[in-house]
Write a protein that holds these residues in place. Structure first.
Motif, PDB file in Angstrom:
ATOM      1  N   UNK A  70     -16.814 -33.392  72.174  1.00 32.67           N
ATOM      2  CA  UNK A  70     -15.785 -32.354  72.296  1.00 32.67           C
ATOM      3  C   UNK A  70     -15.217 -32.427  72.605  1.00 32.67           C
ATOM      4  N   UNK A  71     -14.647 -31.209  73.947  1.00 33.99           N
ATOM      5  CA  UNK A  71     -14.018 -31.051  74.634  1.00 33.99           C
ATOM      6  C   UNK A  71     -12.991 -31.742  75.731  1.00 33.99           C
ATOM      7  N   UNK A  72     -13.403 -33.072  75.903  1.00 37.51           N
ATOM      8  CA  UNK A  72     -12.775 -34.406  75.582  1.00 37.51           C
ATOM      9  C   UNK A  72     -11.534 -34.699  74.619  1.00 37.51           C
ATOM     10  N   UNK A  73     -12.032 -34.498  73.336  1.00 38.84           N
ATOM     11  CA  UNK A  73     -11.627 -34.817  71.931  1.00 38.84           C
ATOM     12  C   UNK A  73      -9.947 -34.116  72.324  1.00 38.84           C
ATOM     13  N   UNK A  74     -10.784 -32.829  72.186  1.00 35.47           N
ATOM     14  CA  UNK A  74      -9.889 -31.164  72.242  1.00 35.47           C
ATOM     15  C   UNK A  74      -8.607 -30.980  73.147  1.00 35.47           C
ATOM     16  N   UNK A  75      -9.104 -31.784  74.213  1.00 31.55           N
ATOM     17  CA  UNK A  75      -8.531 -32.039  75.260  1.00 31.55           C
ATOM     18  C   UNK A  75      -6.819 -33.050  75.298  1.00 31.55           C
ATOM     19  N   UNK A  76      -7.475 -34.294  74.479  1.00 24.76           N
ATOM     20  CA  UNK A  76      -6.792 -35.329  73.726  1.00 24.76           C
ATOM     21  C   UNK A  76      -5.924 -34.695  73.011  1.00 24.76           C
ATOM     22  N   UNK A  77      -6.561 -33.790  71.661  1.00 29.84           N
ATOM     23  CA  UNK A  77      -5.221 -33.119  70.366  1.00 29.84           C
ATOM     24  C   UNK A  77      -4.442 -32.432  71.229  1.00 29.84           C
ATOM     25  N   UNK A  78      -4.746 -31.737  72.046  1.00 36.70           N
ATOM     26  CA  UNK A  78      -3.864 -30.749  72.735  1.00 36.70           C
ATOM     27  C   UNK A  78      -3.222 -31.517  73.514  1.00 36.70           C
ATOM     28  N   UNK A  79      -3.460 -32.310  74.133  1.00 38.15           N
ATOM     29  CA  UNK A  79      -1.632 -33.501  74.635  1.00 38.15           C
ATOM     30  C   UNK A  79      -0.914 -34.015  73.659  1.00 38.15           C
ATOM     31  N   UNK A  80      -1.668 -34.946  72.743  1.00 38.88           N
ATOM     32  CA  UNK A  80      -1.062 -35.095  71.723  1.00 38.88           C
ATOM     33  C   UNK A  80      -0.100 -34.542  71.064  1.00 38.88           C
ATOM     34  N   UNK A  81      -1.022 -33.095  70.514  1.00 37.20           N
ATOM     35  CA  UNK A  81       0.381 -32.260  69.513  1.00 37.20           C
ATOM     36  C   UNK A  81       1.350 -31.476  70.270  1.00 37.20           C
ATOM     37  N   UNK A  82       1.053 -31.380  71.606  1.00 33.55           N
ATOM     38  CA  UNK A  82       2.435 -30.723  71.681  1.00 33.55           C
ATOM     39  C   UNK A  82       2.629 -31.667  72.490  1.00 33.55           C
ATOM     40  N   UNK A  83       2.993 -32.912  72.774  1.00 29.40           N
ATOM     41  CA  UNK A  83       3.646 -33.977  72.809  1.00 29.40           C
ATOM     42  C   UNK A  83       4.669 -34.361  71.850  1.00 29.40           C
ATOM     43  N   UNK A  84       4.039 -34.420  69.991  1.00 27.35           N
ATOM     44  CA  UNK A  84       4.478 -34.726  68.869  1.00 27.35           C
ATOM     45  C   UNK A  84       5.798 -33.104  68.365  1.00 27.35           C
ATOM     46  N   UNK A  85       5.270 -31.905  69.824  1.00 28.08           N
ATOM     47  CA  UNK A  85       6.284 -31.022  69.391  1.00 28.08           C
ATOM     48  C   UNK A  85       7.314 -30.945  70.228  1.00 28.08           C
ATOM     49  N   UNK A  86       7.161 -31.994  70.912  1.00 28.41           N
ATOM     50  CA  UNK A  86       8.361 -31.889  71.904  1.00 28.41           C
ATOM     51  C   UNK A  86       8.006 -30.590  72.978  1.00 28.41           C
ATOM     52  N   UNK A  87       6.486 -30.572  73.354  1.00 24.72           N
ATOM     53  CA  UNK A  87       6.424 -29.348  74.003  1.00 24.72           C
ATOM     54  C   UNK A  87       5.896 -30.108  75.641  1.00 24.72           C
ATOM     55  N   UNK A  88       6.343 -30.301  76.863  1.00 23.59           N
ATOM     56  CA  UNK A  88       6.356 -30.888  77.670  1.00 23.59           C
ATOM     57  C   UNK A  88       5.054 -29.799  78.684  1.00 23.59           C
ATOM     58  N   UNK A  89       4.501 -30.510  79.411  1.00 23.89           N
ATOM     59  CA  UNK A  89       2.966 -30.273  79.746  1.00 23.89           C
ATOM     60  C   UNK A  89       3.124 -30.046  81.195  1.00 23.89           C
TER      61      UNK A  89
END
Length: 193
Positions: A17-36
């Protein structure tokens, strides 16, 4: 918020679930146009955040000390990869390049980054929101300890709201967007310290 520094572990824990959450965060930020802006590694939660953001078409800026390029196996697929000399330069660049901070589960290095972001905010080196994503209750005890520091008077009332936490990235980003910078220590009179 155009870019967020994402602090997280370079380890791959057994609990998926920790890797899954990290992936979800990366995807969500990108979809909102927020750079990492992150630690520049390709392994563990770091790599999961970066890969998911890149796969979703997002901007990913890695910042990694030269000494860790081999140890953390630098992610060569980043939009930009900054190699710096020291950890201090790394954290300064995180602050310079981002509009706020999101902390995912991690270990000692992640805690160092989180507490420095909070400490710099208290002092007045930045006025950016500092978020903590409490994945599966991972940070319950840390949130409780933060509350204990407030209650004991080691964190001033005007600084109690610096640490923002939520259980989902959507809720965390909403709280961070509403963050109003507090009065920093640098601007306080001695009688208020």
């Amino acid at each position: 918020m155009k870019r967020l520094a994402v602090y997280c572990g370079s380890a791959t824990p057994a609990d998926a679930r920790f890797i899954d959450a990290a992936r979800a965060v990366g995807r969500h930020l990108a979809e909102r146009g927020i750079g990492v802006v992150y630690g520049g590694g390709r392994l563990g939660l770091m790599g999961a955040v970066a890969d998911a953001a890149l796969e979703a078409g997002g901007e990913v800026i890695g910042v990694i000390p030269d000494a860790l390029v081999s140890a953390e196996v630098a992610h060569r697929g980043c939009t930009q990869l900054h190699v710096v000399q020291t950890m201090h330069q790394r954290k300064q660049l995180f602050t310079d390049l981002s509009d706020g901070f999101v902390t995912l589960p991690g270990g000692v290095g992640t805690m160092d980054e989180l507490w420095e972001a909070i400490g710099w905010s208290q002092l007045g080196y930045h006025g950016k929101p500092v978020g903590l994503l409490n994945v599966g209750g991972f940070y319950d005890q840390l949130i409780g300890f933060h509350g204990q520091m407030i209650e004991a008077g080691f964190i001033r009332p005007q600084h109690a709201g610096i640490l923002i936490h939520a259980d989902s990235i959507e809720a965390l980003l909403a709280k961070m967007a509403d963050y109003v910078p507090h009065q920093p220590i640098f601007a306080m009179k001695a009688d208020r310290l």
